[in-house]
Design an enzyme around this catalytic site. Structure first.
Site, mmCIF file in Angstrom:
data_model
loop_
_atom_site.group_PDB
_atom_site.id
_atom_site.type_symbol
_atom_site.label_atom_id
_atom_site.label_comp_id
_atom_site.label_asym_id
_atom_site.label_seq_id
_atom_site.Cartn_x
_atom_site.Cartn_y
_atom_site.Cartn_z
ATOM 1 N N LYS A 1 3.475 11.160 -11.658
ATOM 2 C CA LYS A 1 2.631 10.305 -12.499
ATOM 3 C C LYS A 1 3.352 8.983 -12.724
ATOM 4 C CE LYS A 1 -0.241 13.299 -15.384
ATOM 5 N NZ LYS A 1 -0.526 13.680 -16.797
ATOM 6 N N HIS B 1 0.096 15.167 -26.700
ATOM 7 C CA HIS B 1 0.049 13.795 -26.201
ATOM 8 C C HIS B 1 -1.196 13.031 -26.646
ATOM 9 C CE1 HIS B 1 3.394 15.200 -23.861
ATOM 10 N NE2 HIS B 1 3.512 14.053 -23.228
ATOM 11 N N GLU C 1 9.960 17.042 -25.467
ATOM 12 C CA GLU C 1 9.336 17.485 -24.223
ATOM 13 C C GLU C 1 9.867 18.853 -23.802
ATOM 14 O OE1 GLU C 1 6.842 16.224 -22.749
ATOM 15 O OE2 GLU C 1 6.728 14.097 -23.259
ATOM 16 N N ASN D 1 0.069 18.063 -21.404
ATOM 17 C CA ASN D 1 -0.244 17.022 -22.376
ATOM 18 C C ASN D 1 -0.312 17.542 -23.804
ATOM 19 O OD1 ASN D 1 -0.582 14.710 -20.607
ATOM 20 N ND2 ASN D 1 -2.382 15.768 -19.815
ATOM 21 N N ARG E 1 0.807 -1.230 0.000
ATOM 22 C CA ARG E 1 0.000 0.000 0.000
ATOM 23 C C ARG E 1 0.841 1.281 0.000
ATOM 24 N NH1 ARG E 1 -3.007 -3.300 3.646
ATOM 25 N NH2 ARG E 1 -4.944 -4.038 2.674
ATOM 26 N N ARG F 1 -2.579 21.356 -14.958
ATOM 27 C CA ARG F 1 -1.569 20.352 -15.297
ATOM 28 C C ARG F 1 -1.851 19.671 -16.625
ATOM 29 N NH1 ARG F 1 1.268 15.678 -11.433
ATOM 30 N NH2 ARG F 1 2.618 14.892 -13.089
ATOM 31 N N LYS G 1 7.631 22.643 -14.565
ATOM 32 C CA LYS G 1 6.768 21.529 -14.191
ATOM 33 C C LYS G 1 6.495 21.523 -12.695
ATOM 34 C CE LYS G 1 5.628 16.760 -14.982
ATOM 35 N NZ LYS G 1 5.916 15.510 -15.714
ATOM 36 N N GLU H 1 -3.935 16.789 -11.739
ATOM 37 C CA GLU H 1 -4.407 17.149 -13.071
ATOM 38 C C GLU H 1 -5.917 17.403 -13.118
ATOM 39 O OE1 GLU H 1 -4.138 15.161 -17.411
ATOM 40 O OE2 GLU H 1 -2.219 15.222 -16.345
ATOM 41 N N HIS I 1 -0.005 9.723 -28.081
ATOM 42 C CA HIS I 1 -0.323 8.430 -27.473
ATOM 43 C C HIS I 1 -1.033 7.520 -28.458
ATOM 44 C CE1 HIS I 1 -0.148 9.962 -23.017
ATOM 45 N NE2 HIS I 1 1.042 9.819 -23.566
ATOM 46 N N HIS J 1 8.467 7.836 -27.453
ATOM 47 C CA HIS J 1 7.430 8.722 -26.926
ATOM 48 C C HIS J 1 7.622 10.160 -27.399
ATOM 49 C CE1 HIS J 1 4.509 10.497 -24.242
ATOM 50 N NE2 HIS J 1 5.437 11.229 -23.673
#
Length: 356
Positions: free
Chosen positions: A137, A242, A179, A239, A115, A235, A221, A231, A246, A259
């Site tokens: 993330k 993206h 990026e 993206n 956990r 935030r 960032k 997000e 993606h 990527h």
């Protein structure tokens, strides 16, 4: 050494940027149980240096195959099994030594093992240094979508050594620059001009220039994450490119395009949508393309992809709300916003049934 703080209350942490592996907090270095997760390529170069950071008598390691194709639930389970077999307790520190794949996967393991346990980011690619190692993330991929299974889990520290970039293949370095350029296109025209002016020094891996560039990205960032960790709003701007990117990665198969390469093409596609809406001029679009090309990044989608190939992935994108697709688009040069009124009809009109 340069330092950037990510302000998240009790979960705040520091990003240290230098040309070596110094800077690890004493409390972290004193951890009694340490497991370094890496891949064979990175481990051959830097595992011994990472092990030397800790005072524990037995710093263990687990190596995963290299590449985006191994950012999977199967790899996630392998790392968990190793921790259980070694009877690691909740006091274990997991160390992500590698690029974005290793960082994302290790962070997800850290979020789930018993956990939640602590983890440290030691990013070894430009992309992970300026983006994926910061902000918490973590995720693995699924054949139906990238990063669809994961959790928010902040590291205890990020240790960035710019000297490792000298061992990075040129294609990987270029992917990281996508990026970097993204930060400029989101909200920083001054940074865009700085990148234009420092192209040669960046390509030559000038240490001072790299440190300045990486610090700027990390600070941008960190500021955004501090205001919007999970997000819910701002935030999402990170993206940019993206949603398209993606889709490219998932459609081609993870690892076929890096990527950053997919994000570069995605940012151009987002910019082309903005041009069609009158938010961006064709001159500004060409300037964006020119900077991406300067770092050998693609400025068109794969030739075999049609806009109909993008749509299934866009409809399951994490930014979708109440069944409505949302995109990050430029609203002016080096300004951006999240919009929710892009239709399939508009996408077809802008890109045609075949993209190229």
């Amino acid at each position: 050494m340069q330092k950037v703080e990510v302000q998240l209350g009790e979960r705040s942490y520091s990003i240290y940027i230098s040309d070596n592996f110094n800077g690890l907090d004493a409390g972290i270095a004193a951890c009694k149980q340490v497991v370094i997760v890496s891949n064979p390529t990175v481990a051959a170069l830097y595992l011994s240096q990472a092990q030397a950071l800790f005072s524990a008598a037995n710093v263990q390691h687990f190596l995963l195959p290299d590449g985006e194709a191994f950012k999977t639930l199967s790899s996630f389970e392998q790392v968990l099994s190793f921790l259980l077999e070694q009877r690691m307790s909740r006091d274990v520190l997991l160390v992500a030594l590698g690029g974005g794949v290793i960082g994302d996967l290790t962070g997800f393991v850290a979020a789930c093992y018993q956990r939640g346990v602590s983890f440290l980011q030691i990013p070894t690619t430009l992309l992970s240094q300026v983006d994926s190692s910061v902000g918490g993330k973590t995720a693995v991929n699924h054949p139906l979508g990238k990063n669809m299974i994961g959790a928010f889990k902040q590291p205890v520290q990020v240790l960035i050594n710019t000297a490792v970039l000298a061992s990075l293949p040129s294609r990987e370095f270029a992917a990281g620059m996508a990026e970097v350029i993204k930060y400029a296109l989101i909200s920083d025209a001054g940074f865009f001009r700085w990148l234009q002016q420092h192209q040669q020094l960046i390509q030559q891996l000038d240490p001072d220039t790299l440190a300045q560039m990486i610090q700027h990205c990390c600070r941008m960032k960190a500021d955004i994450v501090s205001r919007d960790e999970t997000e819910q709003g701002e935030r999402a701007l990170l993206n940019l490119g993206h949603t398209f990117g993606h889709a490219i990665e998932a459609h081609l198969g993870y690892g076929e395009w890096l990527h950053g390469e997919a994000v570069a093409a995605g940012m151009v596609m987002a910019s082309e949508l903005a041009v069609s809406r009158g938010w961006l001029t064709t001159t500004e679009l060409e300037e964006t393309k020119a900077l991406l090309r300067a770092f050998s990044l693609p400025v068109t989608a794969p030739e075999n992809m049609r806009i109909t190939d993008f749509l299934p992935y866009m409809k399951t994108d994490k930014k979708v709300k109440h069944g409505t697709m949302r995109f990050v688009l430029p609203t002016a040069f080096c300004q951006s916003a999240v919009v929710d009124d892009v239709t399939e009809t508009e996408l077809t009109e802008v890109f045609g049934h075949g993209y190229n």
